[in-house]
Scaffold this active site. Structure first.
Site, PDB file in Angstrom:
ATOM      1  N   ASP A  91       0.868  -1.126  -0.237  1.00 10.12           N
ATOM      2  CA  ASP A  91      -0.058   0.073  -0.021  1.00 10.12           C
ATOM      3  C   ASP A  91       0.948   1.282   0.195  1.00 10.12           C
ATOM      4  O   ASP A  91       0.260   2.329   0.148  1.00 10.12           O
ATOM      5  CB  ASP A  91      -0.759   0.203   1.261  1.00 10.12           C
ATOM      6  CG  ASP A  91      -0.346   0.225   2.453  1.00 10.12           C
ATOM      7  OD1 ASP A  91       1.000   0.076   2.708  1.00 10.12           O
ATOM      8  OD2 ASP A  91      -1.101   0.341   3.663  1.00 10.12           O
ATOM      9  N   ASP A  92       2.369   0.995  -0.262  1.00  6.68           N
ATOM     10  CA  ASP A  92       2.901   2.250  -0.118  1.00  6.68           C
ATOM     11  C   ASP A  92       3.715   2.732  -1.491  1.00  6.68           C
ATOM     12  O   ASP A  92       4.358   3.685  -1.670  1.00  6.68           O
ATOM     13  CB  ASP A  92       4.447   1.836   0.917  1.00  6.68           C
ATOM     14  CG  ASP A  92       3.818   1.520   2.022  1.00  6.68           C
ATOM     15  OD1 ASP A  92       2.821   2.336   2.660  1.00  6.68           O
ATOM     16  OD2 ASP A  92       4.225   0.529   2.700  1.00  6.68           O
ATOM     17  N   SER A 140      -1.682   4.489   2.497  1.00  3.56           N
ATOM     18  CA  SER A 140      -1.868   3.636   3.768  1.00  3.56           C
ATOM     19  C   SER A 140      -3.254   3.916   4.422  1.00  3.56           C
ATOM     20  O   SER A 140      -3.862   5.074   4.121  1.00  3.56           O
ATOM     21  CB  SER A 140      -0.902   4.092   4.802  1.00  3.56           C
ATOM     22  OG  SER A 140       0.525   3.447   4.356  1.00  3.56           O
ATOM     23  N   ASN A 147       5.077  -3.476   4.723  1.00  2.45           N
ATOM     24  CA  ASN A 147       4.753  -2.358   5.073  1.00  2.45           C
ATOM     25  C   ASN A 147       5.519  -1.421   5.723  1.00  2.45           C
ATOM     26  O   ASN A 147       6.367  -2.012   6.654  1.00  2.45           O
ATOM     27  CB  ASN A 147       3.405  -2.492   5.847  1.00  2.45           C
ATOM     28  CG  ASN A 147       2.584  -1.261   6.076  1.00  2.45           C
ATOM     29  OD1 ASN A 147       2.294  -0.517   5.169  1.00  2.45           O
ATOM     30  ND2 ASN A 147       2.192  -0.700   7.068  1.00  2.45           N
ATOM     31  N   SER A 180       4.827  -6.818   7.767  1.00  5.27           N
ATOM     32  CA  SER A 180       5.124  -5.459   8.267  1.00  5.27           C
ATOM     33  C   SER A 180       6.445  -5.068   8.834  1.00  5.27           C
ATOM     34  O   SER A 180       6.886  -6.074   9.201  1.00  5.27           O
ATOM     35  CB  SER A 180       4.004  -5.045   9.372  1.00  5.27           C
ATOM     36  OG  SER A 180       2.754  -5.147   8.809  1.00  5.27           O
TER      37      SER A 180
END
Length: 198
Positions: free
Chosen positions: A28-29, A59, A147, A179
């Site tokens: 999502d980055d 994010s 993440n 993550s």
């Protein structure tokens, strides 16, 4: 002696391309040192790897399905695109197709893809367009992340990293969300040493 030779042959076969997986990397980055480090390591291990990420950091978008541009990347609905004059870390410029392959030097081998939309839109594009074009089928595994920051606690349901794997796992594809910590952010060289550790 024959047993040692047979054992050696079996071990060497286990490290060959016969065990290579087709892996789709999403996040999502956008283009980050984390996804670059993971891509590099998986390729070194002999896996077939494709990347499909959002054009800009997204994010907290969870499972949202939104495209910010229709045919070409515009900055109308995305302040990050305006600030960087295109996708995050130069993946593609304003005016490039709203979904496609990176134009950034060093990332033009067809493995690196973006969508000017939410993380889930990039995952859908990776599954239904990119993977099927390259492999003729869905991937064996989807990895979301790592993440830039931890996905923990009550806010995890809003995570784009988690939304990606909920989508792909819901389609029957083994999927893992990864993550890191915020010390893996590197928006210039894409070579943060902590990304390699993660």
């Amino acid at each position: 002696m024959k047993k040692i030779l047979l054992g050696s042959l079996i071990l060497s076969a286990c490290t060959t391309q016969a065990f290579a997986m087709n892996i789709l990397l999403v996040n999502d980055d956008g283009l980050t040192s984390n996804i670059k480090a993971l891509y590099d390591e998986l390729k070194t291990e002999g896996h077939n790897v494709l990347v499909s990420v959002p054009c800009s950091p997204q994010s907290g978008r969870g499972g949202a399905i939104v495209m910010y541009s229709t045919t070409v990347i515009t900055s109308d609905n995305d302040k990050q695109i305006a600030a960087e004059n295109g996708c995050h870390n130069g993946a593609a410029p304003i005016g490039a197709p709203a979904a496609g392959t990176f134009t950034k030097a060093g990332y033009t081998n067809g493995d690196w893809n973006y969508v000017h939309g939410t993380p889930v839109m990039a995952t859908i594009y990776g599954l239904d367009i990119v993977a099927k074009k390259h492999w003729g089928k869905l991937p064996d595994l989807v990895l979301s992340g790592p993440n830039e920051g931890q996905n923990v606690g009550k806010v995890v349901i809003h995570s784009g990293t988690i939304g990606n794997v909920q989508l792909s796992a819901g389609r029957g594809i083994p999927s893992i969300a990864l993550s890191a910590d915020t010390n893996t952010v590197d928006d210039k060289s894409l070579k943060n040493a902590n990304s390699v550790i993660v």
